[in-house]
Design a protein around this motif. Structure first.
Motif, mmCIF file in Angstrom:
data_model
loop_
_atom_site.group_PDB
_atom_site.id
_atom_site.type_symbol
_atom_site.label_atom_id
_atom_site.label_comp_id
_atom_site.label_asym_id
_atom_site.label_seq_id
_atom_site.Cartn_x
_atom_site.Cartn_y
_atom_site.Cartn_z
ATOM 1 N N ALA A 86 -2.739 -11.235 -69.432
ATOM 2 C CA ALA A 86 -3.679 -11.668 -68.347
ATOM 3 C C ALA A 86 -3.678 -13.213 -68.054
ATOM 4 C CB ALA A 86 -5.020 -11.250 -68.591
ATOM 5 N N ARG A 87 -3.467 -13.468 -66.708
ATOM 6 C CA ARG A 87 -3.659 -15.088 -66.399
ATOM 7 C C ARG A 87 -5.142 -15.153 -65.721
ATOM 8 N NH1 ARG A 87 0.412 -17.915 -67.517
ATOM 9 N NH2 ARG A 87 2.293 -16.957 -68.046
ATOM 10 N N TRP A 88 -5.534 -16.228 -65.667
ATOM 11 C CA TRP A 88 -7.171 -16.506 -65.368
ATOM 12 C C TRP A 88 -7.171 -17.825 -64.325
ATOM 13 C CZ3 TRP A 88 -11.526 -14.485 -67.916
ATOM 14 C CH2 TRP A 88 -11.335 -13.662 -68.900
ATOM 15 N N ALA A 89 -7.869 -17.795 -63.280
ATOM 16 C CA ALA A 89 -8.015 -18.598 -62.078
ATOM 17 C C ALA A 89 -9.654 -18.846 -62.319
ATOM 18 C CB ALA A 89 -7.791 -18.637 -61.188
ATOM 19 N N LEU A 90 -10.130 -20.198 -62.704
ATOM 20 C CA LEU A 90 -11.589 -20.264 -62.773
ATOM 21 C C LEU A 90 -11.929 -21.299 -61.746
ATOM 22 C CD1 LEU A 90 -11.714 -20.821 -66.578
ATOM 23 C CD2 LEU A 90 -12.250 -18.555 -65.289
ATOM 24 N N ARG A 91 -12.912 -21.047 -60.854
ATOM 25 C CA ARG A 91 -13.326 -21.866 -59.723
ATOM 26 C C ARG A 91 -14.675 -22.243 -60.172
ATOM 27 N NH1 ARG A 91 -15.929 -20.867 -54.422
ATOM 28 N NH2 ARG A 91 -14.691 -22.340 -52.844
ATOM 29 N N ALA A 92 -14.654 -23.878 -60.379
ATOM 30 C CA ALA A 92 -15.935 -24.442 -61.279
ATOM 31 C C ALA A 92 -16.978 -24.510 -60.114
ATOM 32 C CB ALA A 92 -15.361 -25.694 -61.608
ATOM 33 N N ALA A 93 -18.247 -25.102 -60.663
ATOM 34 C CA ALA A 93 -19.322 -25.233 -59.655
ATOM 35 C C ALA A 93 -18.913 -26.360 -58.532
ATOM 36 C CB ALA A 93 -20.536 -25.799 -60.441
ATOM 37 N N ASP A 94 -17.922 -26.976 -58.553
ATOM 38 C CA ASP A 94 -17.626 -28.055 -57.327
ATOM 39 C C ASP A 94 -16.621 -27.417 -56.497
ATOM 40 O OD1 ASP A 94 -15.353 -28.069 -59.075
ATOM 41 O OD2 ASP A 94 -15.198 -30.201 -59.204
ATOM 42 N N ARG A 95 -16.261 -26.123 -56.885
ATOM 43 C CA ARG A 95 -15.398 -25.399 -56.009
ATOM 44 C C ARG A 95 -13.821 -25.670 -56.134
ATOM 45 N NH1 ARG A 95 -19.279 -24.362 -50.779
ATOM 46 N NH2 ARG A 95 -20.979 -23.626 -52.061
ATOM 47 N N GLU A 96 -13.653 -26.307 -57.382
ATOM 48 C CA GLU A 96 -12.265 -26.726 -57.655
ATOM 49 C C GLU A 96 -11.722 -25.672 -58.495
ATOM 50 O OE1 GLU A 96 -10.267 -29.049 -56.203
ATOM 51 O OE2 GLU A 96 -11.887 -29.559 -54.641
ATOM 52 N N ILE A 97 -10.342 -25.100 -58.244
ATOM 53 C CA ILE A 97 -9.826 -24.352 -59.558
ATOM 54 C C ILE A 97 -9.512 -25.274 -60.727
ATOM 55 C CG2 ILE A 97 -7.940 -22.810 -60.041
ATOM 56 C CD1 ILE A 97 -9.607 -21.617 -57.893
ATOM 57 N N VAL A 98 -9.903 -24.795 -61.910
ATOM 58 C CA VAL A 98 -9.802 -25.635 -63.152
ATOM 59 C C VAL A 98 -9.169 -24.638 -64.054
ATOM 60 C CG1 VAL A 98 -11.692 -27.049 -62.725
ATOM 61 C CG2 VAL A 98 -11.967 -24.758 -64.090
ATOM 62 N N ARG A 99 -8.344 -24.977 -65.049
ATOM 63 C CA ARG A 99 -7.884 -24.363 -66.330
ATOM 64 C C ARG A 99 -9.084 -24.057 -67.267
ATOM 65 N NH1 ARG A 99 -2.259 -24.554 -67.269
ATOM 66 N NH2 ARG A 99 -2.822 -23.583 -69.352
ATOM 67 N N GLY A 100 -9.061 -22.752 -67.663
ATOM 68 C CA GLY A 100 -10.084 -22.623 -68.846
ATOM 69 C C GLY A 100 -9.148 -22.660 -70.155
ATOM 70 N N PRO A 101 -10.318 -23.195 -71.136
ATOM 71 C CA PRO A 101 -9.714 -23.792 -72.341
ATOM 72 C C PRO A 101 -9.085 -22.232 -73.092
ATOM 73 C CG PRO A 101 -12.181 -23.257 -72.477
ATOM 74 C CD PRO A 101 -11.696 -22.987 -71.107
ATOM 75 N N ARG A 102 -7.920 -22.460 -73.466
ATOM 76 C CA ARG A 102 -6.931 -21.299 -74.277
ATOM 77 C C ARG A 102 -6.750 -20.067 -73.265
ATOM 78 N NH1 ARG A 102 -10.892 -22.982 -78.052
ATOM 79 N NH2 ARG A 102 -12.022 -21.149 -77.746
ATOM 80 N N LEU A 103 -7.032 -20.156 -72.165
ATOM 81 C CA LEU A 103 -6.650 -18.904 -71.092
ATOM 82 C C LEU A 103 -5.323 -19.559 -70.497
ATOM 83 C CD1 LEU A 103 -10.054 -18.442 -69.712
ATOM 84 C CD2 LEU A 103 -9.115 -17.056 -71.419
ATOM 85 N N PRO A 104 -4.434 -18.490 -70.358
ATOM 86 C CA PRO A 104 -3.220 -18.803 -69.334
ATOM 87 C C PRO A 104 -3.563 -18.860 -68.053
ATOM 88 C CG PRO A 104 -3.001 -16.807 -71.080
ATOM 89 C CD PRO A 104 -4.318 -17.304 -71.053
ATOM 90 N N ALA A 105 -3.244 -19.816 -67.465
ATOM 91 C CA ALA A 105 -3.614 -20.216 -65.934
ATOM 92 C C ALA A 105 -2.928 -19.309 -64.864
ATOM 93 C CB ALA A 105 -3.000 -21.779 -65.679
ATOM 94 N N LEU A 106 -3.956 -18.826 -64.015
ATOM 95 C CA LEU A 106 -3.390 -18.001 -63.027
ATOM 96 C C LEU A 106 -3.018 -19.052 -61.705
ATOM 97 C CD1 LEU A 106 -2.754 -15.323 -61.507
ATOM 98 C CD2 LEU A 106 -5.126 -15.251 -60.864
ATOM 99 N N THR A 107 -1.621 -19.223 -61.454
ATOM 100 C CA THR A 107 -1.528 -19.965 -60.246
ATOM 101 C C THR A 107 -1.281 -19.047 -58.856
ATOM 102 O OG1 THR A 107 1.077 -19.753 -60.480
ATOM 103 C CG2 THR A 107 -0.061 -21.442 -61.631
ATOM 104 N N PRO A 108 -1.341 -19.941 -57.644
ATOM 105 C CA PRO A 108 -1.068 -18.838 -56.419
ATOM 106 C C PRO A 108 0.298 -18.112 -56.826
ATOM 107 C CG PRO A 108 -1.961 -21.026 -55.858
ATOM 108 C CD PRO A 108 -1.762 -21.060 -57.345
ATOM 109 N N GLU A 109 1.379 -18.624 -57.282
ATOM 110 C CA GLU A 109 2.737 -18.077 -57.399
ATOM 111 C C GLU A 109 2.530 -16.730 -58.089
ATOM 112 O OE1 GLU A 109 2.735 -21.894 -55.697
ATOM 113 O OE2 GLU A 109 1.979 -21.234 -57.537
ATOM 114 N N ASP A 110 1.694 -16.905 -59.456
ATOM 115 C CA ASP A 110 1.330 -16.012 -60.436
ATOM 116 C C ASP A 110 0.743 -14.697 -59.688
ATOM 117 O OD1 ASP A 110 2.595 -17.272 -62.668
ATOM 118 O OD2 ASP A 110 0.460 -18.211 -62.896
ATOM 119 N N LEU A 111 -0.173 -15.065 -58.837
ATOM 120 C CA LEU A 111 -0.945 -13.837 -58.321
ATOM 121 C C LEU A 111 -0.158 -13.359 -57.281
ATOM 122 C CD1 LEU A 111 -3.595 -12.534 -57.928
ATOM 123 C CD2 LEU A 111 -4.301 -14.334 -56.219
ATOM 124 N N HIS A 112 0.789 -14.060 -56.457
ATOM 125 C CA HIS A 112 1.678 -13.632 -55.381
ATOM 126 C C HIS A 112 2.659 -12.547 -56.180
ATOM 127 C CE1 HIS A 112 4.926 -13.979 -52.455
ATOM 128 N NE2 HIS A 112 3.865 -13.827 -51.594
#
Length: 189
Positions: A86-112
């Motif tokens: 599973a890959r993760w995209a986290l959208r923080a309080a400032d509404r920017e996408i950030v990486r989660g600690p020790r979580l595989p990042a979900l990029t737009p390309e991954d989601l696509h």
């Protein structure tokens, strides 16, 4: 909410093997799993239904799967295809996408790629998926609904709470709850 590329019977079975009571909505190509409560049927620290559902393993026969969650000051999108993690995209309080600690990042390309070739999703140009990552003008809930809309996925009304007909609550099997509590018993001490 979790979208599973599986029958509603398979989705109900998946919910029963977990610890979060959920509704299961049938769609022609997806099963939509919506938590019925904010709390799981287990004790703290495993009582947050959204966190448990977001991190719950989805086996390859239920994939691709897409998870969409608004938790406190974070929006979360998870995606899994086949046997990949599973890959993760986290959208923080400032509404920017950030990486989660020790979580595989979900990029737009991954989601696509996760949705490519799935009959339950429309073909979306990659530029439209990339544009979602830059949308800072929307609240977290609005952004999650926009993700569903752009990808042509079902469940927007269940996600934003406007679908009042979610159907019966599917409760976890007692044996699944006992097994989970046994596995995490050392954490409680």
């Amino acid at each position: 909410m979790v979208l599973l590329a599986a029958s509603s019977a398979s989705a109900v079975e998946w919910v029963r093997r977990g610890v979060v009571p959920c509704h299961v909505l049938e769609h022609s190509a997806w099963s939509i799993v919506v938590p019925a409560t904010r709390a799981s049927v287990t004790a703290a620290p495993y009582d947050d239904a959204l966190a448990l559902l977001a991190s719950r393993h989805v086996g390859p026969r239920l994939t691709p799967s897409i998870g969409l969650f608004a938790m406190d000051d974070t929006a979360v999108v998870t995606a899994r295809a086949g046997r990949s993690p599973a890959r993760w995209a986290l959208r923080a309080a400032d509404r920017e996408i950030v990486r989660g600690p020790r979580l595989p990042a979900l990029t737009p390309e991954d989601l696509h790629r996760t949705l490519a070739g799935n009959p339950g999703a429309r073909e979306v140009p990659i530029r439209e998926v990339r544009a979602l990552w830059g949308r800072t003008d929307l609240t977290h809930l609005e952004w999650l609904v926009e993700v569903v809309t752009v990808l042509g996925l079902p469940g927007g009304r269940a996600l934003d709470g406007s679908d009042g007909a979610l159907g019966p609550v599917i409760s976890p099997d007692e044996s699944a709850v006992r097994a989970f509590e046994s596995a995490v018993k050392d954490v409680h001490q």
